[in-house]
Design a protein around this motif. Sequence first.
Motif, PDB file in Angstrom:
ATOM      1  N   SER A 151       0.855  -1.176   0.000  1.00 40.94           N
ATOM      2  CA  SER A 151       0.000   0.000   0.000  1.00 40.94           C
ATOM      3  C   SER A 151       0.895   1.231   0.000  1.00 40.94           C
ATOM      4  O   SER A 151       1.938   1.242   0.671  1.00 40.94           O
ATOM      5  N   LEU A 152       0.493   2.244  -0.719  1.00 37.39           N
ATOM      6  CA  LEU A 152       1.291   3.457  -0.772  1.00 37.39           C
ATOM      7  C   LEU A 152       0.447   4.621  -1.253  1.00 37.39           C
ATOM      8  O   LEU A 152      -0.696   4.444  -1.689  1.00 37.39           O
ATOM      9  N   ARG A 153       1.012   5.806  -1.162  1.00 32.41           N
ATOM     10  CA  ARG A 153       0.400   7.011  -1.710  1.00 32.41           C
ATOM     11  C   ARG A 153       1.351   7.608  -2.733  1.00 32.41           C
ATOM     12  O   ARG A 153       2.539   7.773  -2.449  1.00 32.41           O
ATOM     13  N   ALA A 154       0.851   7.873  -3.908  1.00 30.54           N
ATOM     14  CA  ALA A 154       1.652   8.454  -4.983  1.00 30.54           C
ATOM     15  C   ALA A 154       0.734   9.369  -5.785  1.00 30.54           C
ATOM     16  O   ALA A 154      -0.123   8.896  -6.539  1.00 30.54           O
ATOM     17  N   GLY A 155       0.900  10.662  -5.572  1.00 33.17           N
ATOM     18  CA  GLY A 155      -0.036  11.625  -6.129  1.00 33.17           C
ATOM     19  C   GLY A 155      -0.198  11.565  -7.630  1.00 33.17           C
ATOM     20  O   GLY A 155      -1.327  11.616  -8.144  1.00 33.17           O
ATOM     21  N   ASP A 156       0.918  11.461  -8.371  1.00 34.56           N
ATOM     22  CA  ASP A 156       0.828  11.466  -9.838  1.00 34.56           C
ATOM     23  C   ASP A 156       0.073  10.244 -10.351  1.00 34.56           C
ATOM     24  O   ASP A 156      -0.729  10.340 -11.290  1.00 34.56           O
ATOM     25  N   ALA A 177      -8.047  11.214  -5.518  1.00 32.87           N
ATOM     26  CA  ALA A 177      -7.364  12.273  -4.788  1.00 32.87           C
ATOM     27  C   ALA A 177      -5.893  11.906  -4.627  1.00 32.87           C
ATOM     28  O   ALA A 177      -5.545  10.726  -4.505  1.00 32.87           O
ATOM     29  N   ARG A 178      -5.022  12.905  -4.617  1.00 35.01           N
ATOM     30  CA  ARG A 178      -3.585  12.647  -4.545  1.00 35.01           C
ATOM     31  C   ARG A 178      -3.190  11.915  -3.265  1.00 35.01           C
ATOM     32  O   ARG A 178      -2.153  11.264  -3.210  1.00 35.01           O
ATOM     33  N   THR A 179      -4.023  12.013  -2.239  1.00 35.43           N
ATOM     34  CA  THR A 179      -3.724  11.337  -0.970  1.00 35.43           C
ATOM     35  C   THR A 179      -4.372   9.960  -0.861  1.00 35.43           C
ATOM     36  O   THR A 179      -4.271   9.308   0.183  1.00 35.43           O
ATOM     37  N   ALA A 180      -5.027   9.510  -1.926  1.00 38.22           N
ATOM     38  CA  ALA A 180      -5.720   8.221  -1.884  1.00 38.22           C
ATOM     39  C   ALA A 180      -4.724   7.082  -1.687  1.00 38.22           C
ATOM     40  O   ALA A 180      -3.576   7.138  -2.149  1.00 38.22           O
ATOM     41  N   SER A 181      -5.163   6.035  -1.012  1.00 42.91           N
ATOM     42  CA  SER A 181      -4.331   4.852  -0.800  1.00 42.91           C
ATOM     43  C   SER A 181      -4.369   3.968  -2.040  1.00 42.91           C
ATOM     44  O   SER A 181      -5.446   3.582  -2.508  1.00 42.91           O
ATOM     45  N   LEU A 182      -3.195   3.654  -2.559  1.00 36.81           N
ATOM     46  CA  LEU A 182      -3.088   2.823  -3.751  1.00 36.81           C
ATOM     47  C   LEU A 182      -2.502   1.463  -3.384  1.00 36.81           C
ATOM     48  O   LEU A 182      -1.771   1.323  -2.403  1.00 36.81           O
ATOM     49  N   LEU A 183      -2.840   0.479  -4.195  1.00 32.63           N
ATOM     50  CA  LEU A 183      -2.247  -0.850  -4.061  1.00 32.63           C
ATOM     51  C   LEU A 183      -1.320  -1.062  -5.246  1.00 32.63           C
ATOM     52  O   LEU A 183      -1.744  -0.960  -6.402  1.00 32.63           O
ATOM     53  N   ARG A 184      -0.047  -1.312  -4.967  1.00 29.60           N
ATOM     54  CA  ARG A 184       0.914  -1.616  -6.031  1.00 29.60           C
ATOM     55  C   ARG A 184       1.205  -3.111  -6.027  1.00 29.60           C
ATOM     56  O   ARG A 184       1.587  -3.678  -5.000  1.00 29.60           O
ATOM     57  N   VAL A 185       1.008  -3.732  -7.166  1.00 26.72           N
ATOM     58  CA  VAL A 185       1.280  -5.164  -7.336  1.00 26.72           C
ATOM     59  C   VAL A 185       2.424  -5.307  -8.331  1.00 26.72           C
ATOM     60  O   VAL A 185       2.311  -4.894  -9.491  1.00 26.72           O
ATOM     61  N   GLN A 186       3.530  -5.858  -7.862  1.00 31.29           N
ATOM     62  CA  GLN A 186       4.675  -6.121  -8.723  1.00 31.29           C
ATOM     63  C   GLN A 186       4.608  -7.579  -9.174  1.00 31.29           C
ATOM     64  O   GLN A 186       4.357  -8.478  -8.358  1.00 31.29           O
ATOM     65  N   ALA A 187       4.841  -7.800 -10.463  1.00 34.09           N
ATOM     66  CA  ALA A 187       4.625  -9.143 -11.004  1.00 34.09           C
ATOM     67  C   ALA A 187       5.607  -9.461 -12.122  1.00 34.09           C
ATOM     68  O   ALA A 187       6.269  -8.573 -12.679  1.00 34.09           O
ATOM     69  N   GLU A 245      -7.003   1.048  -3.805  1.00 29.85           N
ATOM     70  CA  GLU A 245      -7.027   0.022  -2.773  1.00 29.85           C
ATOM     71  C   GLU A 245      -8.414  -0.111  -2.146  1.00 29.85           C
ATOM     72  O   GLU A 245      -8.828  -1.213  -1.750  1.00 29.85           O
ATOM     73  N   ALA A 246      -9.165   0.978  -2.076  1.00 27.46           N
ATOM     74  CA  ALA A 246     -10.507   0.905  -1.504  1.00 27.46           C
ATOM     75  C   ALA A 246     -11.424   0.046  -2.365  1.00 27.46           C
ATOM     76  O   ALA A 246     -12.300  -0.654  -1.849  1.00 27.46           O
ATOM     77  N   ARG A 247     -11.222   0.080  -3.678  1.00 28.63           N
ATOM     78  CA  ARG A 247     -12.078  -0.681  -4.588  1.00 28.63           C
ATOM     79  C   ARG A 247     -11.597  -2.124  -4.746  1.00 28.63           C
ATOM     80  O   ARG A 247     -12.412  -3.047  -4.891  1.00 28.63           O
ATOM     81  N   PHE A 248     -10.283  -2.333  -4.714  1.00 30.06           N
ATOM     82  CA  PHE A 248      -9.709  -3.667  -4.921  1.00 30.06           C
ATOM     83  C   PHE A 248      -8.758  -4.002  -3.768  1.00 30.06           C
ATOM     84  O   PHE A 248      -7.537  -4.081  -3.951  1.00 30.06           O
ATOM     85  N   PRO A 249      -9.280  -4.213  -2.574  1.00 28.16           N
ATOM     86  CA  PRO A 249      -8.424  -4.332  -1.384  1.00 28.16           C
ATOM     87  C   PRO A 249      -7.485  -5.535  -1.364  1.00 28.16           C
ATOM     88  O   PRO A 249      -6.383  -5.454  -0.826  1.00 28.16           O
ATOM     89  N   ASP A 250      -7.891  -6.657  -1.932  1.00 28.21           N
ATOM     90  CA  ASP A 250      -7.029  -7.847  -1.899  1.00 28.21           C
ATOM     91  C   ASP A 250      -6.708  -8.327  -3.312  1.00 28.21           C
ATOM     92  O   ASP A 250      -6.657  -9.523  -3.589  1.00 28.21           O
ATOM     93  N   PHE A 251      -6.453  -7.364  -4.205  1.00 26.52           N
ATOM     94  CA  PHE A 251      -6.235  -7.704  -5.611  1.00 26.52           C
ATOM     95  C   PHE A 251      -5.024  -8.621  -5.787  1.00 26.52           C
ATOM     96  O   PHE A 251      -5.053  -9.555  -6.601  1.00 26.52           O
ATOM     97  N   ALA A 252      -3.966  -8.378  -5.027  1.00 29.10           N
ATOM     98  CA  ALA A 252      -2.764  -9.216  -5.169  1.00 29.10           C
ATOM     99  C   ALA A 252      -3.072 -10.677  -4.867  1.00 29.10           C
ATOM    100  O   ALA A 252      -2.594 -11.585  -5.562  1.00 29.10           O
TER     101      ALA A 252
END
Length: 241
Positions: free
Chosen positions: A108-113, A121-131, A149-156
């Motif tokens: 989980s991370l925040r990355a505005g761009d 929103a730039r402060t939204a919580s994102l889920l990064r999946v490396q594959a 991450e709010a929409r796809f909480p356990d995507f990984a």
Amino acid sequence: MVERGSGVAVWRQIGEQLAEDIRNKLYAPGERLPTEPELAAKFTVNRHTIRRAMSELEQLGLVRIEQGRGTFVQEHAIDYAIGRRTRFSENLLNQGVLGYIEVVACQSLRAGDIAAHLGLARTASLLRVQAQGKAEDRCIDVSEHYFDEARFPDFAEQVRERRSISRAFAHYGVTDYTRQWSRITAALPTPEVARLLGQPKTRPILQVESLNVDGNGTPLQYSLTRFGGDLVQLVVASDTP
């Protein structure tokens, strides 16, 4: 087999002979070459000399060296279509190759761009999946995928179980999605990407930045995918359904 004192380094002579054998199909694409001790005995040289020759062949894109497995003749590049509906497994299956996704890490991370690309929103919580994208057992791409991450909480976890991003989306009720845009560039890999692709750091890769959206045009997935430049040939398809 090799001519000492000829003015041409022994390791280079060995590399040229092996390259000629590969070009003449004495070793088939994907076939493992003899081991270092076997080649050292064949050419009556030490293993360091063989290692130098193999490194040169790898730089030329004729072989790939896999730690713990050996050295293999490089296969022909896979045609990978990029269009309105870009699907990893389908792209490979169309060429008779089994393709699947393996999750390397997630966080989980925040990355505005990136959040802005996803319409958040730039402060939204994102889920990064490396594959890693695998063709049979061969890694052909290393990727990073970003989701709300709010929409796809356990995507990984869904990708790990299904080995497919499309099937993971289906778990959340997203049965179809399209590519809004792709940006293709050439670059040199980071040491980590080179390691995962099993290629030298000095060999260029093809990088695809992309955004997928759902049927309502809502952004779903922002991705950075790095393809081995000698493993994949990108084919830009027309935007037909």
